[in-house]
Scaffold this active site. Structure first.
Site, short mmCIF file in Angstrom:
data_model
loop_
_atom_site.label_atom_id
_atom_site.label_comp_id
_atom_site.label_asym_id
_atom_site.label_seq_id
_atom_site.Cartn_x
_atom_site.Cartn_y
_atom_site.Cartn_z
N SER A 49 0.82 -1.14 -0.08
CA SER A 49 -0.09 0.09 -0.17
C SER A 49 0.89 1.33 0.22
O SER A 49 2.05 1.14 0.58
CB SER A 49 -0.93 0.11 1.25
N TYR A 54 -3.02 0.32 10.05
CA TYR A 54 -2.85 0.01 8.72
C TYR A 54 -1.52 0.30 8.17
O TYR A 54 -0.82 -0.37 7.46
CB TYR A 54 -4.13 0.28 7.76
#
Length: 181
Positions: free
Chosen positions: A141, A154
Site C-alpha cells: 500500500s 494499517y
C-alpha cells in the site's frame, strides 16, 4: 501473470483478492483460494472455474496458522505452487469521534496484514527454494511509504510488510524465488 500454473491466493473472498481470483483464472491453472467468508469464497471459486481453472478453496482466516499451513502444504503436494499471493488484509482507523483506533485494533491489523502474510508465505518457501523457482507477491500500500494519519495501524502493518518482504527478497533471489511487493 502468464507462465504460472499453480497459484495460492489469500483474501479471495473480498476486495482485491476476489478480483484477482477471477483475473488469474484460466484453462490449465490450478488455484487455491483462501478467504474468511465462505459464501463470497464460493462465488470466487465459481467465477474462476467458469474461466476454466481448477479451483480449490480453504475457508479460513490467515491468522489460523496451523490450519493455513496444512492447507497450503496439502495443495503444494498435489500441485507444486509457483505463485503465492498474500492478499488477505484488513484496515481500521480512527473512530468517527476522532478517538484513536486502540491497541486491540492495532493487534488485529498487524496479525492479519503482517503475520498472516508471513504465515501464508513461510510454509511454501522451503519447497520453492528446493524447486529453484517461484514467485511471492505481497499486496502493499502507498500507506507503507506515506502513513495515513487516520489509519495508523494499517499504515504500520503495510510498512512492516514492505520491510519484511524486501528483506526476504534479498535472501531468496539467489535461490530462484522472486518477491514482488
Amino acid at each position: 501473470m502468464t507462465g504460472f500454473q499453480s497459484i495460492v491466493l489469500t483474501g479471495a473472498s473480498g476486495g482485491i483478492g476476489h478480483a484477482l481470483a477471477s483475473r488469474l483464472a484460466a484453462d490449465g491453472r490450478h488455484l487455491l483460494l483462501v478467504g474468511r467468508d465462505p459464501d463470497r469464497l464460493a462465488e470466487a471459486r465459481e467465477a474462476a472455474a467458469a474461466k476454466g481453472a481448477a479451483v480449490e478453496t480453504a475457508p479460513l482466516d490467515v491468522t489460523e496458522t496451523a490450519r493455513l499451513a496444512e492447507a497450503l502444504l496439502a495443495f503444494d503436494d498435489r500441485r507444486p505452487v509457483d505463485l503465492v499471493i498474500a492478499g488477505a488484509g484488513i484496515s481500521s482507523g480512527t473512530k468517527p469521534d476522532g478517538a484513536p483506533e486502540g491497541l486491540d485494533a492495532l493487534r488485529r491489523v498487524i496479525e492479519v496484514n503482517l503475520l498472516g502474510a508471513a504465515a501464508t508465505i513461510e510454509p511454501l518457501i522451503p519447497r520453492m527454494v528446493a524447486r529453484g523457482h517461484g514467485r511471492i507477491v505481497v499486496i502493499g500500500s502507498v500507506a507503507a511509504h506515506r502513513p495515513l494519519p487516520d489509519m495508523p495501524a494499517y499504515s504500520a502493518s503495510k510498512a512492516a510488510l514492505r520491510a519484511w518482504a524486501t528483506a526476504i527478497r534479498g535472501r531468496l533471489a539467489p535461490q530462484g524465488v522472486g518477491v514482488t511487493i
